[in-house]
Each structure stands twice: as C-alpha cells, then as structure tokens.
Scaffold this active site. Structure first.
Site, PDB file in Angstrom:
ATOM      1  N   SER A  34      21.294  39.524  15.021  1.00 44.08           N
ATOM      2  CA  SER A  34      20.295  38.823  15.824  1.00 44.08           C
ATOM      3  C   SER A  34      19.778  37.544  15.179  1.00 44.08           C
ATOM      4  O   SER A  34      19.303  36.646  15.879  1.00 44.08           O
ATOM      5  CB  SER A  34      19.115  39.759  16.120  1.00 44.08           C
ATOM      6  OG  SER A  34      18.571  40.273  14.917  1.00 44.08           O
ATOM      7  N   HIS A 266      11.791  37.338  14.352  1.00 40.47           N
ATOM      8  CA  HIS A 266      13.066  36.629  14.472  1.00 40.47           C
ATOM      9  C   HIS A 266      12.836  35.118  14.592  1.00 40.47           C
ATOM     10  O   HIS A 266      11.721  34.677  14.874  1.00 40.47           O
ATOM     11  CB  HIS A 266      13.843  37.128  15.695  1.00 40.47           C
ATOM     12  CG  HIS A 266      14.552  38.424  15.469  1.00 40.47           C
ATOM     13  ND1 HIS A 266      13.894  39.624  15.451  1.00 40.47           N
ATOM     14  CD2 HIS A 266      15.860  38.707  15.235  1.00 40.47           C
ATOM     15  CE1 HIS A 266      14.759  40.591  15.219  1.00 40.47           C
ATOM     16  NE2 HIS A 266      15.961  40.063  15.080  1.00 40.47           N
TER      17      HIS A 266
END
Length: 286
Positions: A34, A266
């Site tokens: 990711s 993230h």
C-alpha cells in the site's frame, strides 16, 4: 540556464542508454504494497479496486517523468508472498505480481516487507488502544515484549531474507532490469508527540521509530546481500514530513476521512510526490 538543461538532457540520455531495451521506450514495472499503491489517493484504479492503486502514486509520477511505459501491480496488503501468489482483496483478486515482469523489463521498483507477519497491522491495531492505560509510558512496547523478547523485531531478520528472495525472483524473470528496493518513509517524528494524529503513548514513539528503522535496515541488508540491486532510502529524506508535521506531512495520521484523502497511516499525494522525487533522483543518477 543552458548548462542546467544540458546536464538534464545528458542524464536522460545516459538513463536511456543504460536502462532502455526497446527502441528508446523504457519498460518499468512497479511492485509493492500500500505504500506503493496509494489507497484513497485520487484517482483510484479498478484493476482491482481492492488494491487501492492510485493513478497518482509514486510509480505513476516516476514513469511520467521518465517517459516510460509502465505497469503498476502494487496492492494494499501485499506481503512478499504476493510476489509469487495471487492476492484476494475486498474487491477483486490481484494476480501474482511477478507475472508483470518480462525479459525485456528495464526498470523494477519494489516496496515490500511491512505486511509480512502482519507487522504493521499488529502495531497499528494494538498501540492506539493502549495509550489510555499509560499515556506517558511505553505500554505497546511492553505488550510485545512480555516474553522477554521483542516479538515485533524478532521477525525482521526473516523479512530481510524474504525480501532478498524477492529480489532474486525479479532477476530471474527480468535479468536485464535495474532493480530498486524502496524503503518506507518516516511515520513518526524523531522527537515530540501529536496524539491527535498518532494516538500512541509518548514512550512508544521511540520504540515505533526503532521498529521502522529496523525494517528499513533489513531491506537495505537484503539489497546488500543480493548484490545486484539498489536501495532507495525514504526514511532519511522524509525527515520533517512525518504525520505530526502539519501541512508539511507526507504521511496521514489515524484519520482516513480527512481531506486530502489518504488511508490512515499512509502517504498523502504530497507524500507520493516527495517519494517520487527521491526515487527519480536515484534512478537517474549516473
């Protein structure tokens, strides 16, 4: 100004001569998890949607700057096993990432390792819940060290070996390719706290930093042992861009519903742009 343009042109010519195999077109394949795919960053691709693969992630940015033909098969949740085996997601299945590699592939980037042994998930799931019990201490570090051994760090040498195996698998499938293993950018600040964005106990910040440093060192060690790849350090260049850095942050905190969009813990689009700058500079280095 002419000197600047001449130097830039020379760099691109050198890159083309060393990396390009087919009529001046650079063939680039991006592998990873990711931190490569970019979940929730606009514009999300649907191949499959469950991979959280953005058209604005660092592979897309690097490919555009290189004028490359690129294939991005990175996928949220991928571990080293997903290089060789298909990955089911909440929406569709991602084929084994190695399938994207060809004998004529010129450039490969791979960002992997943080999901092995559920390393990232374990700390992200556990640590925020423990802050209330000891907000100034290190309850999460203590939880993972009950046996007298840090169970999080204990698996990192195995991750290093797995990354080395991934690099070997890339060389077998794309023997002419330049291969770059991408490290992880800094999530937490080296000092200070921001419990709204990163709800960890104060004493766990240093431990969590040491975990990420150990993981990045393990990836660098895998590259060294492989002997035919390069390591791209994102931890150092992301200093001052951690999740506590406000408008300068490359990394989101715990909230994945804020704007600009990014999955919790993230990279933002700004993070992908910063990461792309680092990767591009290393890939085009003479």
């Amino acid at each position: 100004m002419r000197t600047v343009f001449t130097a830039a042109a020379a760099t691109i010519v050198l890159l083309a001569s060393t990396l390009t195999a087919q009529a001046g077109v650079l063939n680039y394949v991006a592998l990873g998890d990711s931190y490569t795919s970019g979940p929730l960053i606009p514009q999300q691709r649907s191949d499959p949607l469950g991979c959280g693969r953005s058209k604005s992630n660092y592979p897309a940015i690097v490919a555009a700057r290189l004028g490359a033909q690129y294939t991005d098969v990175s996928c949220a949740g991928a571990a080293t096993a997903q290089m060789a085996y298909a990955q089911p997601t909440v929406s569709g299945t991602n084929a084994a990432q190695f399938k994207a590699l060809e004998t004529f592939t010129d450039l490969v980037t791979v960002g992997i390792g943080g999901n092995d042994f559920d390393l990232f998930r374990k700390v992200i799931d556990a640590c925020p819940l423990l802050r209330a019990s000891d907000s100034t201490g290190n309850p999460c570090e203590r939880r993972f060290s009950k046996s007298g051994t840090d169970s999080i760090k204990a698996v990192i040498p195995t991750i290093s070996q797995r990354v080395k195996d991934v690099l070997a698998g890339i060389h077998v499938r794309s023997p002419k390719a330049k291969v770059y293993a991408i490290g992880y950018p800094r999530i937490l600040p080296p000092s200070g706290y921001c419990p709204i964005q990163l709800p960890f106990a104060d004493g766990d910040y240093a431990w969590l930093n040491s975990v990420e440093e150990a993981l990045n060192a393990a990836i660098a060690d895998a590259v060294k042992a492989d002997g035919n790849s390069s390591y791209v350090d994102l931890y150092g260049p992301s200093l001052g861009h951690d999740a506590c850095a406000g408008n300068a942050a490359w990394i989101n905190g715990k909230d994945d519903s804020r704007s600009p969009a990014a999955a919790a813990y993230h990279p933002f689009l700004a993070g992908m742009e910063g990461m792309a700058n680092v990767v591009y500079q290393q890939v085009t280095r003479p």
